[in-house]
Design an enzyme around this catalytic site. Structure first.
Site, PDB file in Angstrom:
ATOM      1  N   ASP A   1     -11.427   2.206   7.304  1.00 48.35           N
ATOM      2  CA  ASP A   1     -10.970   3.575   7.567  1.00 48.35           C
ATOM      3  C   ASP A   1     -11.411   4.449   6.391  1.00 48.35           C
ATOM      4  O   ASP A   1     -10.627   4.769   5.500  1.00 48.35           O
ATOM      5  CB  ASP A   1      -9.447   3.563   7.726  1.00 48.35           C
ATOM      6  CG  ASP A   1      -8.881   4.959   7.925  1.00 48.35           C
ATOM      7  OD1 ASP A   1      -9.624   5.852   8.355  1.00 48.35           O
ATOM      8  OD2 ASP A   1      -7.679   5.148   7.639  1.00 48.35           O
TER       9      ASP A   1
ATOM     10  N   HIS B   1       0.831  -1.211   0.000  1.00 44.87           N
ATOM     11  CA  HIS B   1       0.000   0.000   0.000  1.00 44.87           C
ATOM     12  C   HIS B   1       0.865   1.261   0.000  1.00 44.87           C
ATOM     13  O   HIS B   1       0.646   2.171  -0.804  1.00 44.87           O
ATOM     14  CB  HIS B   1      -0.932  -0.003   1.210  1.00 44.87           C
ATOM     15  CG  HIS B   1      -1.685   1.285   1.402  1.00 44.87           C
ATOM     16  ND1 HIS B   1      -2.659   1.709   0.512  1.00 44.87           N
ATOM     17  CD2 HIS B   1      -1.592   2.249   2.349  1.00 44.87           C
ATOM     18  CE1 HIS B   1      -3.137   2.886   0.928  1.00 44.87           C
ATOM     19  NE2 HIS B   1      -2.513   3.230   2.030  1.00 44.87           N
TER      20      HIS B   1
ATOM     21  N   GLU C   1     -10.859   2.032   3.175  1.00 45.96           N
ATOM     22  CA  GLU C   1      -9.553   1.404   3.382  1.00 45.96           C
ATOM     23  C   GLU C   1      -9.790   0.076   4.077  1.00 45.96           C
ATOM     24  O   GLU C   1     -10.379   0.026   5.159  1.00 45.96           O
ATOM     25  CB  GLU C   1      -8.615   2.312   4.199  1.00 45.96           C
ATOM     26  CG  GLU C   1      -8.147   3.526   3.406  1.00 45.96           C
ATOM     27  CD  GLU C   1      -7.058   4.340   4.082  1.00 45.96           C
ATOM     28  OE1 GLU C   1      -6.821   4.137   5.294  1.00 45.96           O
ATOM     29  OE2 GLU C   1      -6.443   5.187   3.392  1.00 45.96           O
TER      30      GLU C   1
HETATM   31 MN    MN Z   1      -5.986   3.898   7.183  1.00 43.27          MN
END
Ligand code: MN
Length: 413
Positions: free
Chosen positions: A230, A130, A196
């Site tokens: 998230d 990521h 997320e």
């Molecule tokens: Mn995050």
């Protein structure tokens, strides 16, 4: 091990799992629960019925709207309660089946609530894939990771008050954004709303200010894990984050799955962590297998029901593990509290179909996802529902998390 209760083979909630959550029904107050297949176990009623008296002195810790008081009793108690539930509902105890059935409530008749009060929430940034994708997109593809990234688990202190449980709708956030070709910011609904894919761990044992937790002891402080979304407004984030990091792009809402899967239930699914080069400083070094093989999936469902799986990732990819995160977080004496939530950071895998955010999946909006109804998604649209699922499976044993699923409503203007 088998339960006397009929549980579908593909259920996340096998007899091996026994997670903890909080539920209510039309007629009952919020209270602690576990789950087997599609039956919620009313743990407070079970304790009142005398079934937990060998392992739990005070049943009232189960008669609360959060699990914090129960978790604070410590692993010797919570593990014993979990194992007792496992024994009661196992085939060897089928003789008590007729009396134990009274404590089961079909999932459809229950409402799952936020399982914990979260005093503090921290979000890490611990997936190398990521961090590399984001660095490649916004900086230099040949130098995607910032200089600190391989030396410490980067993180920020997030907002605990706006963390909601699965099923709670969230409004598209509004705020300041600035287009690259404009001199001044504008105000309005975020146009680049993203999810997320993350996994969070819940702290089960407090420390005092000044104390630190070693990687060797960290697991004593981890009660269990849940799925975490998230939610992120990328256009707000881009304008606001320099120099201090995420703020209103994140604090409008984050969401969690309702069941906390204990670290003990995840024990069979330990795997080796990725090799770390350069070798971290001594306080971040660890021994043993500290990663977990948790298969993860993200689905987007449009208002018309059209559903597309946009990512299949795995928690095993994490570069920095939970023990390192906790050791780093506390090495300066920062104290932790029961119920604290520490999220992994977006969990992206090595392949395009394993990326953990729309930012990466659509590569900044350049490669839209085509939904089954023919519509495109670069980011999340109003009335879309994002669902994260996660489970472990090995040798015919399945231990899963269920899901965290939330709908995005139009901005509240
Ligand atoms: Mn995050």
């Amino acid at each position: 091990m088998k339960s006397w209760l009929t549980i579908a083979e593909d259920s996340d909630f096998s007899i091996y799992n026994i997670p903890f959550g909080v539920f209510k029904t039309k007629s009952s107050t919020p209270r602690a629960a576990s789950i087997l297949g599609n039956q919620v176990i009313d743990l407070y009623a079970l304790a009142q019925g005398g079934y937990l008296k060998d392992v739990l002195a005070d049943a009232e810790v189960l008669n609360q709207k959060t699990l914090n008081a129960f978790i604070a009793l410590g692993k010797p108690v919570t593990n014993a309660v979990r194992l007792k539930i496992q024994t009661l509902f196992s085939e060897e105890n089928a003789a008590q089946k007729d009396s134990l059935i009274a404590y089961l409530i079909p999932v459809a008749d229950t409402e799952m609530l936020m399982p914990i009060h979260i005093p503090n929430y921290t979000d890490f940034y611990s997936s190398r894939e990521h961090a590399t994708n984001v660095g490649t997109m916004f900086r230099d593809p040949n130098n995607a990771l910032l200089p600190n990234w391989l030396h410490l688990p980067v993180g920020y202190h997030g907002r605990a008050s706006s963390i909601v449980v699965s099923g709670t709708p969230l409004h598209r956030p509004i705020g300041q954004t600035k287009a690259d070709d404009q001199p001044a910011p504008t105000f309005g609904p975020s146009r680049l709303l993203d999810f997320e894919l993350e996994v969070g761990f819940v702290v089960g044992k407090e420390t005092q200010l000044g104390d630190s937790i070693s990687t060797a002891n960290a697991e004593d402080y981890i009660f269990g894990l849940l799925l975490f979304n998230d939610w992120s407004a990328r256009d707000v984030q881009k304008w606001e984050y320099v120099p201090l990091g995420p703020f209103l792009a994140k604090n409008f809402g984050s969401s969690v799955s309702p069941w906390i899967v204990t670290l003990e239930a995840l024990e069979p699914f330990r795997v080796a962590s990725p090799a770390q080069e350069p070798t971290p400083l001594p306080y971040l070094q660890f021994e043993g297998q500290k990663n977990y093989d948790i298969q993860l999936e993200v689905d987007i469902t449009a208002e018309n029901g059209a559903t597309k799986t946009v990512s299949k990732s795995n928690f095993r990819y994490m570069y920095w593990n939970m023990c390192q995160q906790l050791a780093h977080h506390t090495v300066n004496g920062c104290n932790v509290e029961v119920g604290d939530l520490y999220a992994s950071g977006t969990i992206s895998g090595p392949e395009k179909d394993s990326y953990g955010s729309m930012l990466e999946i659509s590569w900044g909006g350049k490669n839209p996802v085509i939904m089954p109804d023919g519509t495109e998604r670069k980011f999340i649209l109003d009335n879309d529902t994002v669902t994260i699922k996660g489970h472990c499976a090995k040798d015919n044993v399945r231990v899963g998390f269920g899901q965290v699923s939330n709908k995005i409503l139009p901005a509240k203007l």
